[in-house]
Design an enzyme around this catalytic site. Structure first.
Site, PDB file in Angstrom:
ATOM      1  N   PHE A  15      16.981  31.288  22.028  1.00 48.04           N
ATOM      2  CA  PHE A  15      16.740  31.507  20.595  1.00 48.04           C
ATOM      3  C   PHE A  15      15.327  32.069  20.343  1.00 48.04           C
ATOM      4  CE2 PHE A  15      15.395  28.922  16.687  1.00 48.04           C
ATOM      5  CZ  PHE A  15      15.683  29.946  15.791  1.00 48.04           C
ATOM      6  N   ASP A  37      15.395  34.233  33.003  1.00 46.41           N
ATOM      7  CA  ASP A  37      16.247  33.251  32.325  1.00 46.41           C
ATOM      8  C   ASP A  37      17.424  32.909  33.230  1.00 46.41           C
ATOM      9  OD1 ASP A  37      16.642  32.601  28.969  1.00 46.41           O
ATOM     10  OD2 ASP A  37      18.231  32.061  30.385  1.00 46.41           O
ATOM     11  N   ASP A  63      16.392  30.628  38.098  1.00 48.45           N
ATOM     12  CA  ASP A  63      16.167  29.262  37.647  1.00 48.45           C
ATOM     13  C   ASP A  63      14.720  28.872  37.936  1.00 48.45           C
ATOM     14  OD1 ASP A  63      16.138  26.460  37.414  1.00 48.45           O
ATOM     15  OD2 ASP A  63      18.265  26.342  37.940  1.00 48.45           O
ATOM     16  N   SER A  89      16.576  22.235  25.381  1.00 50.06           N
ATOM     17  CA  SER A  89      15.890  22.091  24.089  1.00 50.06           C
ATOM     18  C   SER A  89      16.586  21.201  23.062  1.00 50.06           C
ATOM     19  CB  SER A  89      15.694  23.487  23.475  1.00 50.06           C
ATOM     20  OG  SER A  89      16.947  24.037  23.119  1.00 50.06           O
ATOM     21  N   THR A 134       6.409  21.523  21.572  1.00 49.31           N
ATOM     22  CA  THR A 134       7.044  21.077  20.331  1.00 49.31           C
ATOM     23  C   THR A 134       6.208  20.008  19.637  1.00 49.31           C
ATOM     24  OG1 THR A 134       8.960  19.847  19.516  1.00 49.31           O
ATOM     25  CG2 THR A 134       8.374  19.475  21.789  1.00 49.31           C
ATOM     26  N   ASP A 135       6.412  19.865  18.340  1.00 53.32           N
ATOM     27  CA  ASP A 135       5.743  18.782  17.606  1.00 53.32           C
ATOM     28  C   ASP A 135       6.338  17.415  17.953  1.00 53.32           C
ATOM     29  OD1 ASP A 135       8.199  19.010  16.301  1.00 53.32           O
ATOM     30  OD2 ASP A 135       7.363  19.197  14.279  1.00 53.32           O
ATOM     31  N   GLU A 136       7.520  17.413  18.599  1.00 54.18           N
ATOM     32  CA  GLU A 136       8.184  16.123  18.875  1.00 54.18           C
ATOM     33  C   GLU A 136       7.401  15.264  19.861  1.00 54.18           C
ATOM     34  OE1 GLU A 136      12.356  16.024  19.406  1.00 54.18           O
ATOM     35  OE2 GLU A 136      12.717  17.638  17.980  1.00 54.18           O
ATOM     36  N   TYR A 159      14.156  14.281  25.557  1.00 54.72           N
ATOM     37  CA  TYR A 159      13.676  15.668  25.386  1.00 54.72           C
ATOM     38  C   TYR A 159      12.169  15.681  25.144  1.00 54.72           C
ATOM     39  CZ  TYR A 159      12.377  19.907  22.817  1.00 54.72           C
ATOM     40  OH  TYR A 159      11.730  21.035  22.382  1.00 54.72           O
ATOM     41  N   LYS A 163       9.032  17.175  27.394  1.00 54.23           N
ATOM     42  CA  LYS A 163       8.099  18.198  26.917  1.00 54.23           C
ATOM     43  C   LYS A 163       6.651  17.659  26.975  1.00 54.23           C
ATOM     44  CE  LYS A 163       8.818  21.793  25.458  1.00 54.23           C
ATOM     45  NZ  LYS A 163       9.002  23.127  26.087  1.00 54.23           N
ATOM     46  N   ASP A 289      24.133   7.313  13.442  1.00 55.96           N
ATOM     47  CA  ASP A 289      22.812   7.911  13.608  1.00 55.96           C
ATOM     48  C   ASP A 289      22.535   8.292  15.064  1.00 55.96           C
ATOM     49  OD1 ASP A 289      20.418   8.850  12.731  1.00 55.96           O
ATOM     50  OD2 ASP A 289      19.746   6.960  11.826  1.00 55.96           O
TER      51      ASP A 289
HETATM   52  P1  NAD Z   1      17.037  27.515  23.679  1.00 54.06           P
HETATM   53  O1  NAD Z   1      17.770  26.328  24.201  1.00 54.06           O
HETATM   54  O2  NAD Z   1      17.652  28.362  22.636  1.00 54.06           O
HETATM   55  O3  NAD Z   1      16.682  28.503  24.901  1.00 54.06           O
HETATM   56  C1  NAD Z   1      16.228  28.036  26.133  1.00 54.06           C
HETATM   57  C2  NAD Z   1      16.353  29.170  27.133  1.00 54.06           C
HETATM   58  O4  NAD Z   1      15.880  28.695  28.406  1.00 54.06           O
HETATM   59  C3  NAD Z   1      17.796  29.645  27.351  1.00 54.06           C
HETATM   60  O5  NAD Z   1      17.852  31.055  27.352  1.00 54.06           O
HETATM   61  C4  NAD Z   1      18.157  29.085  28.722  1.00 54.06           C
HETATM   62  O6  NAD Z   1      19.106  29.885  29.417  1.00 54.06           O
HETATM   63  C5  NAD Z   1      16.804  29.077  29.417  1.00 54.06           C
HETATM   64  N1  NAD Z   1      16.741  28.095  30.497  1.00 54.06           N
HETATM   65  C6  NAD Z   1      17.126  26.785  30.431  1.00 54.06           C
HETATM   66  N2  NAD Z   1      16.946  26.199  31.632  1.00 54.06           N
HETATM   67  C7  NAD Z   1      16.437  27.156  32.452  1.00 54.06           C
HETATM   68  C8  NAD Z   1      16.026  27.152  33.814  1.00 54.06           C
HETATM   69  N3  NAD Z   1      16.129  26.051  34.578  1.00 54.06           N
HETATM   70  N4  NAD Z   1      15.509  28.293  34.334  1.00 54.06           N
HETATM   71  C9  NAD Z   1      15.401  29.427  33.570  1.00 54.06           C
HETATM   72  N5  NAD Z   1      15.801  29.478  32.291  1.00 54.06           N
HETATM   73  C10 NAD Z   1      16.294  28.363  31.732  1.00 54.06           C
HETATM   74  O7  NAD Z   1      15.617  26.975  23.243  1.00 54.06           O
HETATM   75  P2  NAD Z   1      14.689  27.399  22.017  1.00 54.06           P
HETATM   76  O8  NAD Z   1      15.076  26.633  20.833  1.00 54.06           O
HETATM   77  O9  NAD Z   1      14.593  28.858  21.969  1.00 54.06           O
HETATM   78  O10 NAD Z   1      13.296  26.803  22.529  1.00 54.06           O
HETATM   79  C11 NAD Z   1      12.435  27.576  23.372  1.00 54.06           C
HETATM   80  C12 NAD Z   1      11.201  26.763  23.677  1.00 54.06           C
HETATM   81  O11 NAD Z   1      10.536  26.440  22.466  1.00 54.06           O
HETATM   82  C13 NAD Z   1      11.479  25.437  24.371  1.00 54.06           C
HETATM   83  O12 NAD Z   1      10.453  25.218  25.302  1.00 54.06           O
HETATM   84  C14 NAD Z   1      11.417  24.412  23.261  1.00 54.06           C
HETATM   85  O13 NAD Z   1      11.026  23.164  23.759  1.00 54.06           O
HETATM   86  C15 NAD Z   1      10.359  25.025  22.367  1.00 54.06           C
HETATM   87  N6  NAD Z   1      10.462  24.691  20.932  1.00 54.06           N
HETATM   88  C16 NAD Z   1      11.646  24.849  20.255  1.00 54.06           C
HETATM   89  C17 NAD Z   1      11.694  24.595  18.888  1.00 54.06           C
HETATM   90  C18 NAD Z   1      12.952  24.770  18.092  1.00 54.06           C
HETATM   91  O14 NAD Z   1      12.982  24.407  16.912  1.00 54.06           O
HETATM   92  N7  NAD Z   1      14.005  25.347  18.635  1.00 54.06           N
HETATM   93  C19 NAD Z   1      10.534  24.165  18.226  1.00 54.06           C
HETATM   94  C20 NAD Z   1       9.356  23.994  18.952  1.00 54.06           C
HETATM   95  C21 NAD Z   1       9.333  24.280  20.307  1.00 54.06           C
HETATM   96  O1  DAU Z   2      10.570  19.751  15.954  1.00 57.50           O
HETATM   97  C1  DAU Z   2      10.803  20.736  16.913  1.00 57.50           C
HETATM   98  C2  DAU Z   2      12.141  20.481  17.560  1.00 57.50           C
HETATM   99  O2  DAU Z   2      13.130  20.784  16.596  1.00 57.50           O
HETATM  100  C3  DAU Z   2      12.356  21.303  18.833  1.00 57.50           C
HETATM  101  O3  DAU Z   2      11.414  20.924  19.801  1.00 57.50           O
HETATM  102  C4  DAU Z   2      13.772  21.099  19.367  1.00 57.50           C
HETATM  103  O4  DAU Z   2      13.986  21.950  20.474  1.00 57.50           O
HETATM  104  C5  DAU Z   2      14.750  21.426  18.269  1.00 57.50           C
HETATM  105  O5  DAU Z   2      16.061  21.150  18.723  1.00 57.50           O
HETATM  106  C6  DAU Z   2      14.457  20.617  17.004  1.00 57.50           C
HETATM  107  O6  DAU Z   2      14.748  19.221  17.199  1.00 57.50           O
HETATM  108  P1  DAU Z   2      15.498  18.341  16.076  1.00 57.50           P
HETATM  109  O7  DAU Z   2      16.117  17.198  16.753  1.00 57.50           O
HETATM  110  O8  DAU Z   2      14.610  18.076  14.931  1.00 57.50           O
HETATM  111  O9  DAU Z   2      16.608  19.432  15.597  1.00 57.50           O
HETATM  112  P2  DAU Z   2      18.151  19.309  15.274  1.00 57.50           P
HETATM  113  O10 DAU Z   2      18.557  20.617  14.686  1.00 57.50           O
HETATM  114  O11 DAU Z   2      18.932  18.786  16.423  1.00 57.50           O
HETATM  115  O12 DAU Z   2      18.177  18.210  14.125  1.00 57.50           O
HETATM  116  C7  DAU Z   2      17.460  18.393  12.913  1.00 57.50           C
HETATM  117  C8  DAU Z   2      17.689  17.162  12.066  1.00 57.50           C
HETATM  118  O13 DAU Z   2      19.071  17.127  11.652  1.00 57.50           O
HETATM  119  C9  DAU Z   2      17.453  15.856  12.816  1.00 57.50           C
HETATM  120  O14 DAU Z   2      16.911  14.895  11.918  1.00 57.50           O
HETATM  121  C10 DAU Z   2      18.852  15.402  13.234  1.00 57.50           C
HETATM  122  C11 DAU Z   2      19.719  15.939  12.114  1.00 57.50           C
HETATM  123  N1  DAU Z   2      21.111  16.310  12.524  1.00 57.50           N
HETATM  124  C12 DAU Z   2      21.252  17.167  13.567  1.00 57.50           C
HETATM  125  C13 DAU Z   2      22.521  17.525  13.998  1.00 57.50           C
HETATM  126  C14 DAU Z   2      22.697  18.459  15.174  1.00 57.50           C
HETATM  127  C15 DAU Z   2      22.199  15.811  11.826  1.00 57.50           C
HETATM  128  O15 DAU Z   2      22.047  15.052  10.841  1.00 57.50           O
HETATM  129  N2  DAU Z   2      23.442  16.167  12.258  1.00 57.50           N
HETATM  130  C16 DAU Z   2      23.658  16.992  13.312  1.00 57.50           C
HETATM  131  O16 DAU Z   2      24.826  17.245  13.666  1.00 57.50           O
END
Ligand code: NAD
Ligand code: DAU
Length: 351
Positions: A15, A37, A63, A89, A134-136, A159, A163, A289
């Protein structure tokens, strides 16, 4: 063509990674961009169709946990910089299979750090290891307060623990081996190409298909949402202007309780789908939950704003509309990613 930088982007088919790859390939024709990737369920080369033939772009399937492969790759290309996004992620998946998260997020990061270190031969001139986090890692907030760069790490899910661990290793390599690094910790991203397991794309897909919208607990959990292209812009800025050895928080200044966000999404989807007002809200279903569910995330992004001049450019209403339009216009993309493995994940997670 003589390139003046070789940049390895990991996780570029995912993503956020795909938006970062596109930005760098289009903006920096003088950089050679390598996208590494493994193409897990979350990686999709359809995300990058528009840049796949660019002369400064190469895709490498591999990988990050495969030490011999990564060592050989660094030997071959001697990358100047790494922007490391590859990760498992999704929090819910980490609850079901924590070890997969340790392997990719911790071991994979270590393998990359070791390869970066050994192939630099101690000369880090012009080099950078940029770790995307991530902020998590900061755990959860109560009703008030914001995460700053000084908030102690306190991760609550497998997760976020993985991280946090990877962040610590990056920092430790900086302290111990002088490895030049920068880390950013970002809040929840949303936008085009997000796999429909995360809240916003999952609910868009379910609304399209008239399926239940499974809101965890009472829905009073808060997240700080940022449009993915604004995250990519921040990454570009930190990559070029960030201070080595520093952490920057990135956030949307945009807190929403899940239930309020879901209602807004339902309203916008009703308009787009020509359904009468209130139709999609009827799909809201409160379900069991998430274990260890963090109550609230909110980022203080004043450091990146003050020091580097970054702030979000897209409002939430605008970004959400663009996101909905994209999913409605890209039914084939959705069909491709929601077949097969996705169906069995869905059954296990929600039934
Ligand atoms: P995503 O799950 O959409 O993409 C992850 C990518 O990594 C995929 O293309 C997957 O094929 C690749 N991958 C997974 N395991 C692998 C491996 N062993 N070797 C090589 N490639 C591999 O994730 P995203 O949401 O795009 O997040 C990207 C980064 O940003 C992550 O490090 C995540 O922790 C961080 N992040 C995500 C969010 C969010 O809201 N999505 C927010 C803050 C930080
Ligand atoms: O804060 C950054 C993080 O945000 C990233 O590091 C992660 O990769 C990303 O997945 C995301 O984590 P969250 O757990 O916050 O995202 P998610 O979309 O899974 O959930 C957002 C909120 O919605 C959370 O409070 C859980 C809730 N939720 C999620 C799903 C999938 C629901 O209520 N129902 C659902 O089915």
């Amino acid at each position: 063509m003589n390139y003046n930088k070789k940049v390895l982007i990991t996780g570029g088919a995912g993503f956020i990674g795909s938006h970062v790859v596109r930005l760098f390939v289009n903006k920096y024709s003088n950089y050679q961009i390598f996208n590494l990737d493994a193409l897990t369920y979350a990686g999709n080369l359809e995300n990058l169709k528009d840049v796949e033939n660019a002369s400064n772009y190469s895709f490498i399937k591999g990988d990050i946990t495969d030490e011999a492969f990564i060592e050989a790759l660094f030997e071959e290309h001697n990358f100047d910089s790494v922007i490391h996004l590859a990760a498992e992620s999704h929090v819910d998946r980490s609850i079901k299979d924590p070890l997969a998260f340790v392997k990719t997020n911790v071991i994979g990061t270590m393998v990359l750090l070791n390869a970066f270190k050994s192939h630099s031969g101690g000369n880090y001139d012009g080099k950078l290891f940029y770790h995307i986090s991530t902020d998590e890692v900061y755990g959860t907030l109560g009703d008030t307060g914001l995460f700053t760069e000084h908030t102690p790490y306190d991760p609550n899910s497998p997760y976020s623990a993985s991280k946090a661990s990877s962040d610590h290793f990056v920092r430790a390599y900086g302290e111990t081996y002088n490895l030049p690094y920068v880390i950013t910790n970002c809040s929840n991203n949303y936008g085009q190409n997000q796999f429909p397991e995360k809240l916003i794309p999952l609910f868009i897909n379910n609304i399209i298909n008239n399926k239940a919208l499974p809101v965890y607990g009472d829905g009073n959990y808060t997240r700080d949402w940022l449009y993915v292209k604004d995250h990519a812009i921040a990454i570009d800025l930190v990559f070029h202007k960030g201070k080595q050895g520093e952490t920057y928080n990135i956030g949307g200044f945009n807190e929403w309780k899940n239930i309020d966000l879901v209602k807004l999404l339902c309203q916008q989807m009703d308009v787009k789908l020509g359904r009468s007002e209130g139709t999609s809200e009827q799909l809201i279903t409160f379900v069991k939950d998430r274990p260890g569910h963090d109550l609230r995330y909110a980022i203080d992004a004043s450091k990146i704003k003050t020091e580097l001049g970054w702030e979000p450019s897209v409002t939430f209403e605008e970004g959400l509309k663009k996101t909905i339009d994209w999913y409605l216009d890209n039914g084939t993309w959705l069909d491709h990613v929601t077949s097969g493995q996705y169906q069995s994940y869905y059954q296990k997670q929600y039934n």
